[in-house]
Design a protein around this motif. Structure first.
Motif, mmCIF file in Angstrom:
data_model
loop_
_atom_site.group_PDB
_atom_site.id
_atom_site.type_symbol
_atom_site.label_atom_id
_atom_site.label_comp_id
_atom_site.label_asym_id
_atom_site.label_seq_id
_atom_site.Cartn_x
_atom_site.Cartn_y
_atom_site.Cartn_z
ATOM 1 N N LYS A 11 0.835 -1.197 0.000
ATOM 2 C CA LYS A 11 0.000 0.000 0.000
ATOM 3 C C LYS A 11 0.870 1.248 0.000
ATOM 4 O O LYS A 11 2.049 1.201 0.324
ATOM 5 C CB LYS A 11 -0.927 0.016 1.202
ATOM 6 C CG LYS A 11 -0.207 0.121 2.537
ATOM 7 C CD LYS A 11 -1.200 0.193 3.670
ATOM 8 C CE LYS A 11 -0.488 0.408 4.984
ATOM 9 N NZ LYS A 11 -1.425 0.663 6.060
ATOM 10 N N LEU A 12 0.246 2.359 -0.375
ATOM 11 C CA LEU A 12 0.916 3.655 -0.294
ATOM 12 C C LEU A 12 0.817 4.148 1.137
ATOM 13 O O LEU A 12 -0.193 3.936 1.806
ATOM 14 C CB LEU A 12 0.238 4.657 -1.227
ATOM 15 C CG LEU A 12 0.384 4.393 -2.721
ATOM 16 C CD1 LEU A 12 -0.464 5.396 -3.501
ATOM 17 C CD2 LEU A 12 1.834 4.491 -3.144
ATOM 18 N N ILE A 13 1.871 4.800 1.603
ATOM 19 C CA ILE A 13 1.848 5.339 2.960
ATOM 20 C C ILE A 13 2.144 6.832 2.909
ATOM 21 O O ILE A 13 2.779 7.325 1.980
ATOM 22 C CB ILE A 13 2.844 4.605 3.888
ATOM 23 C CG1 ILE A 13 4.275 4.705 3.379
ATOM 24 C CG2 ILE A 13 2.441 3.157 4.094
ATOM 25 C CD1 ILE A 13 5.308 4.124 4.327
ATOM 26 N N THR A 14 1.689 7.532 3.916
ATOM 27 C CA THR A 14 1.906 8.974 4.010
ATOM 28 C C THR A 14 3.317 9.245 4.540
ATOM 29 O O THR A 14 3.958 8.346 5.113
ATOM 30 C CB THR A 14 0.888 9.607 4.968
ATOM 31 O OG1 THR A 14 1.126 9.106 6.285
ATOM 32 C CG2 THR A 14 -0.549 9.317 4.532
ATOM 33 N N PRO A 15 3.809 10.468 4.377
ATOM 34 C CA PRO A 15 5.114 10.801 4.963
ATOM 35 C C PRO A 15 5.149 10.568 6.477
ATOM 36 O O PRO A 15 6.160 10.132 7.016
ATOM 37 C CB PRO A 15 5.291 12.277 4.624
ATOM 38 C CG PRO A 15 4.506 12.462 3.365
ATOM 39 C CD PRO A 15 3.309 11.558 3.516
ATOM 40 N N ARG A 16 4.041 10.838 7.169
ATOM 41 C CA ARG A 16 3.985 10.607 8.621
ATOM 42 C C ARG A 16 4.103 9.111 8.931
ATOM 43 O O ARG A 16 4.813 8.717 9.852
ATOM 44 C CB ARG A 16 2.689 11.161 9.192
ATOM 45 C CG ARG A 16 2.538 10.851 10.664
ATOM 46 C CD ARG A 16 1.315 11.488 11.232
ATOM 47 N NE ARG A 16 1.790 12.581 12.050
ATOM 48 C CZ ARG A 16 1.049 13.505 12.577
ATOM 49 N NH1 ARG A 16 -0.227 13.526 12.346
ATOM 50 N NH2 ARG A 16 1.570 14.429 13.334
ATOM 51 N N GLU A 17 3.404 8.274 8.139
ATOM 52 C CA GLU A 17 3.492 6.823 8.348
ATOM 53 C C GLU A 17 4.905 6.328 8.053
ATOM 54 O O GLU A 17 5.421 5.452 8.750
ATOM 55 C CB GLU A 17 2.483 6.101 7.467
ATOM 56 C CG GLU A 17 1.047 6.292 7.889
ATOM 57 C CD GLU A 17 0.063 5.718 6.908
ATOM 58 O OE1 GLU A 17 -0.967 5.183 7.354
ATOM 59 O OE2 GLU A 17 0.306 5.808 5.690
ATOM 60 N N PHE A 18 5.545 6.889 7.023
ATOM 61 C CA PHE A 18 6.917 6.504 6.694
ATOM 62 C C PHE A 18 7.856 6.849 7.836
ATOM 63 O O PHE A 18 8.724 6.055 8.211
ATOM 64 C CB PHE A 18 7.359 7.193 5.399
ATOM 65 C CG PHE A 18 8.735 6.807 4.952
ATOM 66 C CD1 PHE A 18 8.995 5.522 4.500
ATOM 67 C CD2 PHE A 18 9.772 7.718 4.979
ATOM 68 C CE1 PHE A 18 10.270 5.161 4.087
ATOM 69 C CE2 PHE A 18 11.043 7.372 4.572
ATOM 70 C CZ PHE A 18 11.287 6.082 4.115
ATOM 71 N N SER A 19 7.666 8.009 8.425
ATOM 72 C CA SER A 19 8.480 8.432 9.569
ATOM 73 C C SER A 19 8.296 7.467 10.735
ATOM 74 O O SER A 19 9.263 7.074 11.390
ATOM 75 C CB SER A 19 8.105 9.846 9.982
ATOM 76 O OG SER A 19 8.813 10.233 11.128
ATOM 77 N N ARG A 20 7.039 7.086 11.004
ATOM 78 C CA ARG A 20 6.753 6.138 12.086
ATOM 79 C C ARG A 20 7.424 4.797 11.804
ATOM 80 O O ARG A 20 7.978 4.175 12.699
ATOM 81 C CB ARG A 20 5.253 5.956 12.255
ATOM 82 C CG ARG A 20 4.548 7.185 12.801
ATOM 83 C CD ARG A 20 3.055 6.993 12.894
ATOM 84 N NE ARG A 20 2.666 5.812 13.623
ATOM 85 C CZ ARG A 20 2.640 5.699 14.951
ATOM 86 N NH1 ARG A 20 2.986 6.719 15.689
ATOM 87 N NH2 ARG A 20 2.277 4.585 15.534
ATOM 88 N N LEU A 21 7.372 4.351 10.548
ATOM 89 C CA LEU A 21 7.991 3.081 10.177
ATOM 90 C C LEU A 21 9.503 3.125 10.414
ATOM 91 O O LEU A 21 10.077 2.186 10.961
ATOM 92 C CB LEU A 21 7.691 2.771 8.714
ATOM 93 C CG LEU A 21 8.191 1.454 8.169
ATOM 94 C CD1 LEU A 21 7.508 0.288 8.855
ATOM 95 C CD2 LEU A 21 7.957 1.374 6.672
#
Length: 64
Positions: A33-43
Motif C-alpha cells: 500500500k501507499l503510505i503517508t510521509p507521517r506513516e513513513f516516519s513512524r515506520l
C-alpha cells in the motif's frame, strides 16, 4: 530498509537498519500500500503503522 526518494532532479537512496527489533511491516505481498510521509516516519522509528489511536487528528474550525 532501503528506499528511493525522487527529488525532481535525481534519486536519494535512504538506508536504515534498526539496532533492536524489526520494522513493523506485513510479510504478505497482498498488503502492499501507499503510505503517508507521517506513516513513513513512524515506520523508520520502528513503530507500527496500525495504531489508529496513537496519533489523534485535530480539526480546526474557522471563526465567523
Amino acid at each position: 530498509m532501503k528506499a528511493l526518494y525522487w527529488e525532481g532532479d535525481g534519486f536519494v537512496l535512504l538506508y536504515k537498519k534498526l539496532e533492536n527489533g524489526c520494522f513493523q511491516w506485513s510479510q504478505n505481498s497482498q498488503d502492499v500500500k501507499l503510505i503517508t510521509p507521517r506513516e513513513f516516519s513512524r515506520l523508520l522509528e520502528g513503530l507500527s503503522l496500525n495504531q489508529p489511536k496513537a496519533v489523534k487528528k485535530v480539526y480546526l474550525q474557522k471563526a465567523l
